[in-house]
Design an enzyme around this catalytic site. Structure first.
Site, mmCIF file in Angstrom:
data_model
loop_
_atom_site.group_PDB
_atom_site.id
_atom_site.type_symbol
_atom_site.label_atom_id
_atom_site.label_comp_id
_atom_site.label_asym_id
_atom_site.label_seq_id
_atom_site.Cartn_x
_atom_site.Cartn_y
_atom_site.Cartn_z
ATOM 1 N N ASP A 204 0.857 -1.190 0.000
ATOM 2 C CA ASP A 204 0.000 0.000 0.000
ATOM 3 C C ASP A 204 0.888 1.234 0.000
ATOM 4 O O ASP A 204 2.116 1.120 -0.044
ATOM 5 C CB ASP A 204 -0.926 -0.018 1.231
ATOM 6 N N ASP A 206 1.447 4.756 2.260
ATOM 7 C CA ASP A 206 1.094 5.391 3.526
ATOM 8 C C ASP A 206 1.543 6.854 3.539
ATOM 9 O O ASP A 206 2.717 7.141 3.292
ATOM 10 C CB ASP A 206 1.789 4.664 4.687
ATOM 11 N N ASP A 286 -3.302 4.709 2.595
ATOM 12 C CA ASP A 286 -3.676 5.144 3.942
ATOM 13 C C ASP A 286 -3.302 6.604 4.109
ATOM 14 O O ASP A 286 -2.149 6.983 3.879
ATOM 15 C CB ASP A 286 -2.896 4.346 5.004
#
Ligand code: DGT
Ligand code: MG
Length: 362
Positions: A204, A206, A286
């Site tokens: 992902d 961040d 995120d």
């Protein structure tokens, strides 16, 4: 706590936060094996076992040489009997029979596949497996009501299990920066997680966001999400408000991985001209917003690795009688918070040598 290579000896301290771990791992054959066992333990909800394997793997990642004989391991910390047996097996046979039978088991394969769905944790996957669900088709046909995250996870399963490249992370960074500066000029945005540690791919992306005027950052996540949504850039998003109150949550809270920042778990729709027919891919992102007074702690807490973070908190508690979180550092002896405006200051408070992000790959 030394490893011998010819006449050279290397000192390996026992907490991962006391040592440097670059991405240059000389012992992937052993660390992969131990990581598989850690992963299996996590899927079985055996956290103690999982951490023991993770710590053992981290020690081998920190070694400056390739281990070829079990005698080199004498005196090294964190290598329990079980981990040593696995290492010995790999040295002697090239692979560990325990690891092989684990990763080829129906259960491991199914749980890994099911937890690969965004929004599905080990407990849910285990419940489904016990009902006979072993793949995505069986899940889709099972009649289970999936929550919004799981639906998105299933829909974008393929994309979300493709590694995110540094270039993709940077492209998303440009978009996030534009959004954030548009809704709150003067904000600061940094890329954290694995990419800050120098990894070239991740699962992902961040981001950590703050503003130099304390309080200005309140409500920023929902404004950024509105900006992104209006431009069709989000495939999924879930916001959580900041719920951290120093007086309530600080010292009383047990050391925990979860923090209470204003935050958005999202799936970005990233434009990719080279993907035929659809011209985009899905990427997990995120977004975390921190007040400037907690920013140094947030940066440290969100840079990882997960084991490095865990070891920092363990060191703080066990050796220094302090409680470290992504919000603050509390000294239980002096009964006060220790302030910091940089990661370096936090390491100093903890009595640790500063370890730069690229050496936190434990
Ligand atoms: P990746 O994304 O698989 O390449 O690897 P990382 O290291 O970026 O791992 P990731 O994205 O799961 O998490 C980044 C760091 O942030 C990780 O070291 C632990 C931390 N972190 C993740 N979730 C939370 C959370 O809910 N609270 C806090 N305080 N930290 C978290
Ligand atoms: Mg990450």
């Amino acid at each position: 706590q030394k490893v011998k290579e010819e006449s050279v000896e290397f000192l390996i301290p026992s907490y991962a936060c006391q040592r440097r771990t670059s991405l240059d791992n000389h012992n992937t054959n052993f660390t992969d094996a131990l990581s598989h066992l850690a992963e299996n333990a996590e899927l079985n909800n055996e956290d103690g076992r999982a951490v023991a394997f993770r710590r053992a793997a981290a020690v081998l990642k920190a070694l400056p040489v390739k281990v070829t004989s079990i005698t080199q391991l004498r005196g090294l910390p964190c290598l329990g009997e079980h981990s040593q047996r696995v290492i010995k097996d790999v040295i002697e046979n090239g692979v560990s029979s325990e690891v092989e039978s684990t990763i080829h088991s129906e259960r491991f394969k199914a749980l890994k596949l099911l937890t690969g769905i965004f929004g599905v944790g080990a407990k849910t996957a285990d419940r489904w497996f016990k009902e006979g669900i072993q793949n995505l088709t069986q899940l889709a046909n099972s009649g289970h009501d999936l929550n919004r995250a799981q639906q998105a996870g299933l829909e974008h399963y393929y994309d979300l299990n493709q590694p995110v490249t540094k270039a993709e992370a940077e492209a998303i960074g440009d978009i996030v920066k534009k959004a954030v500066l548009d809704v709150l000029p003067g904000s600061e945005i940094i890329l954290t997680g694995g990419f800050r540690r120098g990894k070239i791919t991740g699962h992902d992306v961040d981001f950590l966001i703050t503003h130099p005027d304390e309080g200005k950052e309140v409500g920023l996540v929902s404004k950024v999400v509105s900006w992104l949504t209006a431009r069709g850039l989000l495939l999924y998003q879930k916001n959580t408000r900041n719920s951290y109150l120093e007086s309530e949550d600080g010292p009383a809270q047990p050391p925990s991985n979860m923090d209470r920042f204003e935050r958005c778990f999202s799936i970005f729709k990233l434009e990719k001209k080279e993907i035929p027919n659809r011209n985009w891919r899905a990427v997990r992102v995120d977004l975390v917003v921190s007040p400037i007074s907690q920013f140094a702690f947030a940066v440290l807490g969100w840079t990882g690795s997960k084991l490095f973070e865990r070891e920092l908190r363990r060191w703080a508690g066990q050796v220094k009688s302090m409680s470290l979180s992504s919000h603050a550092l509390y000294d239980n002896k002096q009964c006060k918070y220790l302030r910091a405006t940089s990661e370096e200051e936090i390491f100093t408070h903890l009595g640790l040598e500063f370890i730069p992000p690229s050496e936190r790959n434990a």
